[in-house]
Design a protein around this motif. Sequence first.
Motif, mmCIF file in Angstrom:
data_model
loop_
_atom_site.group_PDB
_atom_site.id
_atom_site.type_symbol
_atom_site.label_atom_id
_atom_site.label_comp_id
_atom_site.label_asym_id
_atom_site.label_seq_id
_atom_site.Cartn_x
_atom_site.Cartn_y
_atom_site.Cartn_z
ATOM 1 N N TYR A 390 52.145 -22.683 -97.065
ATOM 2 C CA TYR A 390 51.814 -23.869 -97.859
ATOM 3 C C TYR A 390 51.856 -23.534 -99.346
ATOM 4 N N SER A 393 55.354 -23.198 -100.591
ATOM 5 C CA SER A 393 56.021 -24.504 -100.740
ATOM 6 C C SER A 393 55.594 -25.188 -102.024
ATOM 7 N N ARG A 394 54.293 -25.121 -102.342
ATOM 8 C CA ARG A 394 53.830 -25.727 -103.586
ATOM 9 C C ARG A 394 54.409 -25.006 -104.793
ATOM 10 N N GLY A 397 57.753 -26.150 -105.817
ATOM 11 C CA GLY A 397 57.907 -27.482 -106.395
ATOM 12 C C GLY A 397 57.625 -28.625 -105.451
ATOM 13 N N GLU A 398 57.278 -28.345 -104.214
ATOM 14 C CA GLU A 398 56.999 -29.428 -103.284
ATOM 15 C C GLU A 398 55.618 -30.031 -103.562
ATOM 16 N N SER A 399 55.485 -31.320 -103.263
ATOM 17 C CA SER A 399 54.202 -31.993 -103.436
ATOM 18 C C SER A 399 53.271 -31.618 -102.286
ATOM 19 N N ARG A 401 51.962 -33.580 -100.089
ATOM 20 C CA ARG A 401 52.361 -34.252 -98.854
ATOM 21 C C ARG A 401 53.637 -33.650 -98.279
ATOM 22 N N GLU A 402 54.562 -33.220 -99.116
ATOM 23 C CA GLU A 402 55.784 -32.584 -98.619
ATOM 24 C C GLU A 402 55.466 -31.255 -97.940
ATOM 25 N N ALA A 403 54.628 -30.464 -98.567
ATOM 26 C CA ALA A 403 54.265 -29.168 -97.991
ATOM 27 C C ALA A 403 53.478 -29.353 -96.707
ATOM 28 N N SER A 405 53.608 -31.961 -94.630
ATOM 29 C CA SER A 405 54.483 -32.498 -93.596
ATOM 30 C C SER A 405 55.303 -31.396 -92.940
ATOM 31 N N LYS A 406 55.776 -30.458 -93.726
ATOM 32 C CA LYS A 406 56.572 -29.351 -93.198
ATOM 33 C C LYS A 406 55.771 -28.525 -92.201
ATOM 34 N N GLU A 450 47.798 -29.453 -109.237
ATOM 35 C CA GLU A 450 47.415 -28.619 -108.108
ATOM 36 C C GLU A 450 46.183 -27.794 -108.494
#
Length: 629
Positions: A390, A393-394, A397-399, A401-403, A405-406, A450
């Motif tokens: 996680y 992923s952050r 650059g992922e948000s 919710r994107e992180a 969801s993955k 974040e």
Amino acid sequence: MLTALRNAAGTWVAKLLLILLVLSFAVWGVSGQIAADLGGNSVVKAGGTTVTPVEYRLTYDRQLAVMSQQFGTRLTREQARALGIEDAVLAQLVSGAVLDEQASELGLGLSQDRLAQLTMSDPAFLGPDGRFNRQQFEYALRQIGMRPEDYLQNRGQVAIRQQIVEAVSDGMKAPDTFLKAVALYRGEDRTAEYVVLSKSLVEPIEEPTDAGLAEYFEQNKQRYAAPEYRKLAYISLVPEAITDEAAITDEQVKEDYEKNVARFTTPETRTIEQIVFADQGAAQAAFDSIMSGATFDSVVTSQGKTAADTLLGTFSKDRVPDPAVAEAAFALQANAVSQVIDGAFGPVLVRVTQVTPEVVKSLAEATPEIRKELALVEANRVLLDVHDTYQDSRAGGESMREAASKLGLTVTTIDAIDRAALRPDGSVVNDIPQSADVLAAAFEAESGIENPAVNVGSTGYVFYEVEEIIPARDRTLDEVKAKVVGDWKAAEASSRLAAKAADIEKRLKDGMPFDTLAAELGVEKQTKRGLKRETDDVDFGTPGVRAAFAVTEGGSGIVAGPSDDTQIVFKVTEVFEPAGVDAASVPAETQNSFASGMADDLLTQLVARLQAEYGVTVNRSAIEQALAF
């Protein structure tokens, strides 16, 4: 504090604290007597007695060490000053100097033999055999950072000072006349007539006028203001949140069951009774009588015991306190009596009255529990990997919710929550893990960035983001009208009830019979007998008792009742003094407390006089120098 010290075990530490504390109260309580002496190298001067900066620093360091130990951290000078350590140390040294000067003028002293006796009798220095122990002496002094020679010097000073203190305060006793007055005061009881007025006497309250409601709202506007709210999104990454029971195979469940079948086994238990005999002969005779037809219960009776005396309890075999009894009891049939057993406390006869067989859960019964536990173990194992993935992923650059969801994580959104975990409608948000820590951090965070995760226990995390900040504001009357109306009615009812109570009391004082007033109100006049000072009466409550003892016989008053929304109007009709009381009626502990208080007063007056006589001066500059090195 002074009394506690005087009644302490008599160690030199307790005596020293007693003297210094008593004196410090008097020294600092006399205004204008301590002047700032900016000349010389002494910190304190009292007549011909002085205290050097080194003595001040040593005393300061010792006191700082004691306080640091209590707080569990080394205190800084700023923290020490805030706690008043500097002034407390100065007060101690001033007190000691005053008393030393008086001792010098009186020519008081202490022989080396007497000093040795005092040291050797100090409980702090006694070894396991109850005698003075040199190693214990040196160890105790190391613990407080004091050298033996410093101790002996201080011990001698304390003993000399104590001669003055004892001359003033020892043998102090409260006068019998005073103690009798105390006994009369505390033993007095009263009878009061009273009525309980409830809000039903003034309700229903009519609806407020628009103008009246608006005025009330403006006067209490702050009560209805909306606090700052925040829209909060969070992910709970705890083992329970990522368990996958479907991933646990039947083979894994079966293997765990067979390996840990004892976990699913409830052992056999037995209810055991025992008779313990004085010797082997008595036990054997009792056993023989049972074999000849007597009952276990009749033997119990013949031994002068009851069934409760013989009941050992209900145990599994490994829980029976005596192994010999356990072996015998778990070999018996229900209601059978054992032969004589060589028990831990003597010869014993045992009877088992109830047997509960062992129960083993089947694999099918245990499967749901095992599957859940294995899934939780696996979740704990992979949790750090999920955490790191996680975070990566952050960082990429992922948000949130994107992180999430993955990784199959759930993002929970709360549209508005305040610092107290309340929504705007007043409902409580109670499902945020580590809620207090998360909210404290969230209300310090900026919107849309974040933030570091909040730890949950030793293995979990909460990731959170503030998505919107909703500023605090004043609500309009229309937004909270229903609540304001309710509050206005409640306040109005309380006000009217208080006014009615005041009117009832006034009429009571004007001579209106209580029975007439009660009948007019449609309430029952009640009588409370045996009211005692300093009690919490179930009907009057502590404030009501105080009020009843605040007036003379025939006096009246009003007090809020113990239950909500009531007023009590009362009249004291009888006052009874206790019969046959004297000084001995006051408990010894209370008498000692009064005597100690009087002794403290004498000591305070003594020191005040000595301090004025010697003209104590304090050199603040020397104190700063002492604390600088």
